[in-house]
Write a protein that holds these residues in place. Structure first.
Motif, PDB file in Angstrom:
ATOM      1  N   ILE A 130       0.714  -1.436   0.135  1.00 42.48           N
ATOM      2  CA  ILE A 130       0.137   0.007   0.003  1.00 42.48           C
ATOM      3  C   ILE A 130       0.667   1.219  -0.060  1.00 42.48           C
ATOM      4  N   ILE A 131       2.374   1.346   0.065  1.00 44.10           N
ATOM      5  CA  ILE A 131       2.999   2.335   0.242  1.00 44.10           C
ATOM      6  C   ILE A 131       2.864   2.996  -0.979  1.00 44.10           C
ATOM      7  N   ALA A 132       2.724   2.565  -1.982  1.00 42.26           N
ATOM      8  CA  ALA A 132       2.736   3.078  -3.510  1.00 42.26           C
ATOM      9  C   ALA A 132       1.412   3.827  -3.840  1.00 42.26           C
ATOM     10  N   LEU A 133       0.226   3.674  -2.921  1.00 49.47           N
ATOM     11  CA  LEU A 133      -0.977   4.270  -3.068  1.00 49.47           C
ATOM     12  C   LEU A 133      -0.751   5.943  -3.148  1.00 49.47           C
ATOM     13  N   PRO A 134      -0.661   6.352  -2.115  1.00 53.44           N
ATOM     14  CA  PRO A 134      -0.300   7.903  -1.992  1.00 53.44           C
ATOM     15  C   PRO A 134       0.612   8.457  -3.079  1.00 53.44           C
ATOM     16  N   VAL A 135       1.649   7.929  -3.418  1.00 50.66           N
ATOM     17  CA  VAL A 135       2.550   8.342  -4.219  1.00 50.66           C
ATOM     18  C   VAL A 135       1.752   8.263  -5.720  1.00 50.66           C
ATOM     19  N   GLY A 136       1.054   7.304  -6.010  1.00 44.95           N
ATOM     20  CA  GLY A 136       0.386   7.363  -7.328  1.00 44.95           C
ATOM     21  C   GLY A 136      -0.901   8.539  -7.446  1.00 44.95           C
ATOM     22  N   VAL A 137      -1.441   8.745  -6.316  1.00 42.41           N
ATOM     23  CA  VAL A 137      -2.357   9.802  -6.086  1.00 42.41           C
ATOM     24  C   VAL A 137      -1.802  11.035  -6.654  1.00 42.41           C
ATOM     25  N   PHE A 138      -0.650  11.252  -5.854  1.00 41.97           N
ATOM     26  CA  PHE A 138       0.034  12.592  -5.821  1.00 41.97           C
ATOM     27  C   PHE A 138       0.486  12.858  -7.191  1.00 41.97           C
ATOM     28  N   SER A 139       1.061  11.617  -8.050  1.00 42.45           N
ATOM     29  CA  SER A 139       1.728  11.730  -9.197  1.00 42.45           C
ATOM     30  C   SER A 139       0.614  12.114 -10.143  1.00 42.45           C
ATOM     31  N   ALA A 140      -0.708  11.685  -9.988  1.00 44.02           N
ATOM     32  CA  ALA A 140      -1.711  11.726 -11.020  1.00 44.02           C
ATOM     33  C   ALA A 140      -2.243  13.261 -10.796  1.00 44.02           C
ATOM     34  N   GLU A 141      -2.082  13.851  -9.751  1.00 41.37           N
ATOM     35  CA  GLU A 141      -2.362  15.218  -9.557  1.00 41.37           C
ATOM     36  C   GLU A 141      -1.452  16.034 -10.216  1.00 41.37           C
TER      37      GLU A 141
END
Length: 284
Positions: free
Chosen positions: A226-237
């Protein structure tokens, strides 16, 4: 930060353009000078916290601190002077930081002996937060801040879900493991759960039972997954913000299609002049 406007025409507008904007040479020079002061202030705080340096150069640090405080005070006064509604700025995040950046030193002057108070020393370190203002000076920094603000709800929801998972697993370990293993309370177990989930693993608390070790293994695997989930959200933004900066939302007056580059003069689909407020130079 709330929308702020200059307090009037003339000198207030010019000050506003220099202090709060960065599209002129003078404004960029002000930003560079402010950046120098901020880093000098941070460096002084860092070095002054070292006992050896404080004993040898304490007086120099004190003089530099006062000089920086005076300049920060003048800057804050100019910000308040040029704004239409200064209270909006003072209530904002960076407004509070600006006040806290100068408050401790003035407190030490107004109240003799206050410089020895731990509270004043702690307040002085809040000047470190002025480094965050550099994010608003650099265009890319503003982009990252916008992306972080847009993704705050998803990130907060993610952190809340992680906290629930950690609390559940930690409570199980508190029930399973003996107190001798270090699981003396649920808050202590939550500390262990966060350290384990983030795969840091200090080793000061460790399960000794087979079931506890199995749960620890599941927590560590969950952390990796799950550690990559917030990174993915931030990268999308960030990608979304990059696209918004590059492309305009205005439709072509000829064919009605969107997604033209900001500096485009003509429609890439039909060749129509995009700026309806001016005349097409081809027809003049």
């Amino acid at each position: 930060m709330a929308t702020i406007k200059p307090g009037g025409l003339g000198i207030k507008t010019r000050l506003f353009q220099v202090i709060f904007e960065s599209d002129t040479r003078l404004a960029k020079g002000f930003d560079i000078f402010l950046a120098f002061l901020i880093f000098l202030s941070v460096g002084t705080i860092l070095l002054d916290s070292v006992p050896e340096y404080h004993a040898r150069f304490g007086e120099i640090f004190y003089g530099v601190e006062w000089g920086i405080t005076l300049l920060f005070t003048v800057e804050l006064a100019l910000r308040i002077y040029c704004l239409e509604k200064p209270k909006l700025y003072l209530k904002s995040f960076f407004g509070v930081i600006d006040v806290l950046a100068v408050l401790p030193t003035w407190l030490a002057l107004l109240f003799p002996g206050a410089q020895t108070l731990v509270v004043v020393r702690l307040l002085r370190t809040l000047r470190l937060f002025r480094v965050l203002e550099m994010m608003t000076v650099v265009g890319e920094g503003r982009l990252l801040l916008d992306a972080l603000i847009r993704s705050r709800h998803q990130i907060l929801l993610f952190l809340f879900a992680v906290l629930i998972v950690v609390t559940i697993f930690s409570s199980l370990l508190y029930l399973i493991e003996p107190a001798e293993a270090g699981f003396t309370s649920i808050p202590t177990s939550i500390y262990w759960g966060i350290v384990t989930l983030t795969t840091v693993g200090y080793g000061d608390i460790a399960p000794v039972t087979a079931l506890g070790q199995f749960i620890s293994m599941m927590i560590m695997l969950t952390g990796y997954s799950i550690i990559a989930l917030p990174v993915g959200v931030f990268s999308a933004e960030v990608i979304r913000a990059l696209r918004e900066e590059r492309y305009s939302d205005e439709a072509c007056p000829g064919c009605g299609k969107h997604r033209h580059e900001v500096d485009a003069k003509y429609c890439k689909h039909c060749g129509t002049w995009l700026n309806e407020e001016t005349r097409d130079p081809r027809r003049s």
